[in-house]
Motif scaffolding. Structure first.
Motif, short mmCIF file in Angstrom:
data_model
loop_
_atom_site.label_atom_id
_atom_site.label_comp_id
_atom_site.label_asym_id
_atom_site.label_seq_id
_atom_site.Cartn_x
_atom_site.Cartn_y
_atom_site.Cartn_z
N TRP A 142 3.56 -1.30 3.17
CA TRP A 142 3.02 -2.58 3.62
C TRP A 142 1.70 -2.40 4.34
O TRP A 142 0.83 -3.28 4.28
N LEU A 143 1.53 -1.28 5.03
CA LEU A 143 0.27 -1.05 5.73
C LEU A 143 -0.87 -0.72 4.77
O LEU A 143 -2.04 -0.85 5.15
N THR A 144 -0.56 -0.30 3.57
CA THR A 144 -1.62 0.02 2.60
C THR A 144 -1.93 -1.15 1.66
O THR A 144 -2.86 -1.05 0.86
N VAL A 145 -1.18 -2.25 1.74
CA VAL A 145 -1.42 -3.40 0.86
C VAL A 145 -2.72 -4.08 1.27
O VAL A 145 -2.97 -4.32 2.46
N ASP A 146 -3.57 -4.38 0.27
CA ASP A 146 -4.84 -5.04 0.56
C ASP A 146 -5.09 -6.27 -0.31
O ASP A 146 -6.21 -6.82 -0.28
N THR A 188 9.33 4.10 4.17
CA THR A 188 8.56 3.94 2.93
C THR A 188 8.00 2.53 2.82
O THR A 188 6.83 2.34 2.44
N ASN A 189 8.80 1.54 3.15
CA ASN A 189 8.31 0.16 3.09
C ASN A 189 7.21 -0.08 4.10
O ASN A 189 6.19 -0.72 3.79
N LEU A 190 7.40 0.41 5.32
CA LEU A 190 6.38 0.19 6.36
C LEU A 190 5.06 0.85 5.98
O LEU A 190 3.99 0.25 6.16
N PRO A 195 0.30 -18.89 9.42
CA PRO A 195 1.42 -17.91 9.40
C PRO A 195 2.04 -17.78 10.78
O PRO A 195 1.34 -17.58 11.78
N ARG A 196 3.35 -17.89 10.83
CA ARG A 196 4.08 -17.76 12.08
C ARG A 196 5.19 -16.73 11.92
O ARG A 196 5.54 -16.36 10.80
N ASN A 197 5.71 -16.31 13.05
CA ASN A 197 6.81 -15.33 13.06
C ASN A 197 6.43 -14.07 12.28
O ASN A 197 7.23 -13.51 11.55
N THR A 198 5.18 -13.68 12.39
CA THR A 198 4.76 -12.46 11.70
C THR A 198 5.38 -11.21 12.32
O THR A 198 5.33 -10.13 11.71
N SER A 199 5.94 -11.33 13.51
CA SER A 199 6.55 -10.16 14.15
C SER A 199 7.99 -9.93 13.68
O SER A 199 8.57 -8.89 13.99
N ARG A 200 8.53 -10.87 12.93
CA ARG A 200 9.91 -10.72 12.44
C ARG A 200 9.87 -10.01 11.10
O ARG A 200 9.45 -10.58 10.09
N ILE A 201 10.26 -8.77 11.10
CA ILE A 201 10.24 -7.95 9.89
C ILE A 201 11.67 -7.73 9.46
O ILE A 201 12.48 -7.16 10.20
N ALA A 202 11.98 -8.20 8.27
CA ALA A 202 13.34 -8.09 7.74
C ALA A 202 13.37 -6.98 6.70
O ALA A 202 12.54 -6.95 5.78
N PHE A 203 14.32 -6.09 6.85
CA PHE A 203 14.50 -4.99 5.90
C PHE A 203 15.69 -5.32 5.00
O PHE A 203 16.78 -5.64 5.48
N SER A 204 15.47 -5.24 3.71
CA SER A 204 16.51 -5.59 2.75
C SER A 204 16.89 -4.37 1.92
O SER A 204 16.25 -3.31 2.00
N ASN A 205 17.96 -4.57 1.10
CA ASN A 205 18.42 -3.55 0.16
C ASN A 205 18.80 -2.24 0.85
O ASN A 205 18.58 -1.15 0.31
N GLU A 206 19.34 -2.36 2.05
CA GLU A 206 19.82 -1.16 2.74
C GLU A 206 21.27 -0.88 2.35
O GLU A 206 22.01 -1.78 1.94
N ILE A 207 21.68 0.35 2.51
CA ILE A 207 23.02 0.78 2.08
C ILE A 207 24.01 0.45 3.19
O ILE A 207 23.83 0.83 4.34
N ASP A 234 9.95 -3.08 -1.30
CA ASP A 234 10.40 -4.46 -1.20
C ASP A 234 9.23 -5.35 -0.79
O ASP A 234 8.16 -4.87 -0.40
N ILE A 235 9.47 -6.64 -0.86
CA ILE A 235 8.43 -7.63 -0.56
C ILE A 235 8.65 -8.14 0.86
O ILE A 235 9.77 -8.52 1.23
N LEU A 236 7.58 -8.13 1.65
CA LEU A 236 7.59 -8.69 3.00
C LEU A 236 6.93 -10.07 2.94
O LEU A 236 5.72 -10.18 2.68
N GLU A 237 7.70 -11.10 3.15
CA GLU A 237 7.20 -12.46 2.96
C GLU A 237 6.04 -12.82 3.88
O GLU A 237 5.09 -13.46 3.44
#
Length: 820
Positions: free
Chosen positions: A224-228, A219-221, A245-257, A103-106
């Motif tokens: 995201w750590l390997t994105v360059d 898997t997402n985390l 960039p603000r609120n970088t500590s807010r990580i939203a996880f989507s598409n969960e069951i 997924d995409i982390l904004e």
């Protein structure tokens, strides 16, 4: 330097990645090859003897904190990944590499987009200033220094975000490990008989859903750590360069069951969507590669488009890989559950032999466990078929009753989304019963208004209730295809039958039907609008259910076309077929035996249309017609004749009861025949539609008696007496009284410059009376016209040829229609 006789060391990162440590790495700093977590490899003297494996979650002292000035160099750590090969053609049987983000982390996308934009600005400044081959001029530019400062801020935000991602990765790994241990404990408990198989399934389904959500988060985390770059983060987004960039500590996880979906449905459908997305990404990349390099488009250069297409393809491949991993895990879960069921069956068989349970209890448990084993075996076979699929069309769909039985074993099962939409539509349909639909009256009020006159008015309330109940019941059907078809049936039935009911009310003369068609456009009335929105909700539920099935793309267009065609047929009365079509015919003959002479006029109205017509004067129905027979007393005026002597509809006589005209229905193909006895004169038959412009008119004349039957003229002495109106009144003959009309002046109206109006009452020879206003020149009766008005004496003179009659208020006069 450690000696070569040291035992080999394996390090498990907090993200679950396993790494092998060589002898020259002891005591040196390093990084996890998957999540980039900074670690410190322990020295030999820091570990217990004969330690071959360490888990960093148990040794937090070997985790290094991120420093903003820290170098990005890391120790060389050889990677060792122990995974089972997947049937994915992308890997060609080789060891699987680490997946990218699903997924995409904004916040991450924003940071990399800003870094890309700043780097482009800095590169442009260098190109513009470097005329002498030196970069010092560019670096001294204030804009360049400002860009450097902004890049430092963005990179600081990036480091904070990476630190947060590592922390969340550690937490997720710990929670995932605890979840797996809980699953193992439940599996052990059901095998030894501590809990029943039903209790095991109820608990393990919930925990496995939590495990799979943790797997997706992990898997997402890691990804995201390997994105360059910006393309790997989801694509470049243009934004103001001064954006911080603000609120970088807010990580939203989507598409969960969530709890409303089974793992079986979620992962099979997920693989289907992932394969379809991969095919689209491959097609897009091939199209971009065919474009000429260097060409600019609205979204950037071709190189940027290719980079974005490649990143999209990598994400889709990662999603396919993840979906297949989850299906492999699901297949293992099915196998474990089958083994658990067999173990519990053996345990209960032992209890039966020991006499701890009765045979009836064992039989019920054996049937339940056997059925569960069969269902799980079918589910595993379907999962294996899905794993062998290479495109979205080859992925099988979860069908069969075993899928529903597997879902029922999960507590807290919520209704699917289409059911909620259908229930909302049903609630709106019920709500329409309490909202006005006609002249301020609700359907319930209309039902009460017409209950005493027509039994069909109960459908005003009964029909919406039936539609709501059927829609709510359709949402309980377990099969998604059958449920979608049921929604379509409710949608068609609710729209077509309601439209037909409202349309047919136009052809009813009951008070409820008349009130229904008072007001503006039908669809804009509040009650009808709420009812229509409720039906649209049921239609939306049908779309949500059928779009996920193979046959939905064919069923939905067919249902929409059928609905539009049905509504068009209802609104147009089947293209004009279901409308009444009257044809009027008139026949006359002289009754020679009657004295005075009377003519018989027969008026026939034949219905050649496809709907019943009604002959009535005071009806508001759309198929009602006003029928009248008038005797002309002026150019455009007339007076109704006496009621018919007989009325026959088809072959059945209808009693008129002496009233001008009863309500007479004429069905398709029937004829209504009216027989009148009329004296001589000019007559007009009119048939006018009440609610349409259909009008038919037929005029006919009844002539005087034949010459052979004419009564001789009176002697000359009597002629002299008839020369004056007073003598005619004092000694009228029998024939004169039979054929003459009595007229009386009722009043005179003179206003301003307008011509005088005279209110005159006329009693015709057949006894009919008519009172209306006349002006000078108007015909009062068969050639007698108003010729003069004396305002002083308030008298009116009427004449016919050389004969005159003077009318005074309240003095009736006889007008002879015979020759001059």
């Amino acid at each position: 330097m450690p000696s070569s006789d040291l035992a080999p060391l394996r390090i498990y990162c907090v993200c679950g990645q396993k790494m092998k440590v060589s002898e020259d790495m002891y005591g040196r700093p390093g990084k996890c090859v998957a999540c980039r977590q900074k670690i410190r490899i322990p020295r030999p003297d820091e570990l217990p003897e004969n330690t071959g494996v360490i888990h960093l979650k148990d040794y937090p002292q070997f985790l290094r904190k991120v420093k903003k000035s820290a170098s990005r160099d890391h120790a060389h750590i050889n990677e060792e990944i122990e995974v089972a090969p997947l049937p994915d053609l992308e890997h060609n049987g080789k060891a699987r590499k680490a997946m990218g983000p699903l997924d995409i982390l904004e916040p991450l996308r924003t940071i990399h987009s800003l870094l890309t934009k700043i780097e482009r600005r800095m590169a442009a400044l260098k190109t513009g200033k470097d005329e002498n081959g030196s970069e010092d001029a560019a670096k001294r530019d204030p804009k360049f220094a400002e860009l450097l400062a902004r890049r430092s801020k963005v990179r600081a935000a990036q480091q904070d975000l990476e630190e947060e991602l590592r922390q969340r990765l550690m937490e997720t790994a710990i929670e995932l490990s605890a979840t797996q241990e809980k699953i193992a404990e439940l599996n052990l408990g059901v095998r030894v008989g501590e809990i029943t198989f039903d209790e095991y399934r109820a608990q393990v389904d919930r925990i496995r859903r939590r495990r799979d959500n943790h797997e997706r988060r992990q898997t997402n985390l890691r990804g995201w750590l390997t994105v360059d770059d910006a393309y790997g983060a989801g694509g470049y987004v243009d934004m103001p360069i001064d954006h911080v960039p603000r609120n970088t500590s807010r990580i939203a996880f989507s598409n969960e069951i969530d709890d409303s979906v089974t793992l079986f449905d979620a992962h099979v459908d997920g693989l289907r969507h992932a394969l379809a997305r991969r095919a689209n990404a491959e097609r897009k990349l091939n199209e971009v590669k065919k474009m000429k390099p260097g060409v600019l488009s609205e979204r950037g250069s071709m190189e940027e488009l290719r980079a974005e297409a490649r990143a999209d393809l990598e994400r889709s491949r990662a999603l396919v890989q993840y979906s297949r991993e989850r299906l492999e895990q699901l297949a293992d879960d099915c196998s474990n559950d089958v083994q658990a069921a067999e173990a519990q069956l053996d345990h209960m068989r032992g209890r039966l032999q020991a006499g701890q349970i009765k045979r009836e209890v064992f039989t019920v448990a054996e049937d339940s466990l056997t059925r569960a084993k069969i269902d799980l075996t079918k589910a595993r076979a379907l999962v294996v078929r899905a794993l062998n699929a290479n495109n979205a069309e080859e992925v099988p769909r979860a069908r069969g009753t075993f899928v529903a039985r597997l879902a029922r074993g999960r507590p807290g099962l919520r209704a699917p989304m289409d059911a909620w939409v259908a229930w909302a539509g049903a609630a709106l349909v019920l709500l329409s019963l309490f909202i006005p639909i006609a002249n301020g009256a609700t359907p319930l009020q209309l039902m009460r208004i017409g209950a005493s006159q027509a039994a069909s008015t109960h459908w005003f309330a009964t029909f919406p209730i039936l539609i709501a109940v059927i829609a709510a019941a359709a949402s309980l059907i377990p099969g998604i295809s059958a449920r979608g078809l049921a929604y379509c049936a409710v949608w068609l039935m609710g729209s077509l039958l309601a439209a037909a009911f409202v349309h047919e009310a136009r052809y009813s003369s009951t008070p409820a039907a008349a009130a229904l068609h008072i007001g503006g456009p039908m669809l804009l009335r509040p009650g009808i609008l709420v009812y229509s929105i409720g039906l649209l909700g049921v239609a939306a539920a049908a779309c949500m259910a059928l779009l996920t099935t193979r046959d939905g793309r064919r069923v939905l267009p067919i249902a929409a076309i059928a609905s539009l065609a049905g509504l068009g047929a209802v609104a147009t009365d089947m293209g004009g077929i279901r409308v009444p079509n009257p044809e009027m015919r008139v026949q006359t003959k002289l009754l020679v035996d009657s004295i005075p002479a009377v003519h018989e006029a027969t008026v026939s109205i034949v219905n050649t249309g496809g709907r019943e017509l009604v002959l009535a004067r005071n009806s508001t129905a759309a198929n009602a017609y006003q029928f009248s027979v008038e005797r002309r007393i002026g150019k455009n005026s007339g007076i109704d004749v006496n009621p018919p002597v007989s009325i026959i509809v088809g072959q059945t006589p209808v009693p008129s009861g002496g009233v001008p005209l009863p309500r007479i229905p004429v069905t398709q193909g029937q004829a209504a025949t009216f027989v009148y006895h009329l004296p001589q004169g000019d007559y007009r038959v009119t048939l006018q539609g009440v609610r349409n412009a259909d009008r038919q008119e037929n005029s006919f004349s009844l002539e005087s008696l034949p010459a052979a039957e004419t009564i001789p003229n009176p002697p000359a002495s009597e002629t002299a007496q008839m020369a004056t109106p007073a003598a005619a009144q004092q000694s009228p003959g029998v024939l004169t009284e039979a054929l003459s009309a009595s007229v009386s002046l009722r009043g005179v109206v003179v206003a301003g410059n307008r011509p005088a109006q005279f209110s005159i009452s006329v009693t015709l020879p057949d006894g009919a009376m008519k009172e209306q206003s006349y002006a000078i020149g108007d015909e009062v009766f068969t050639g007698w016209r108003i010729t003069e008005f004396n305002p002083e004496e308030q008298t009116v003179t009427i004449a016919r040829g050389s004969r005159i009659v003077i009318l005074r208020r309240g003095e009736p006069q006889l007008l002879d229609p015979r020759g001059l």
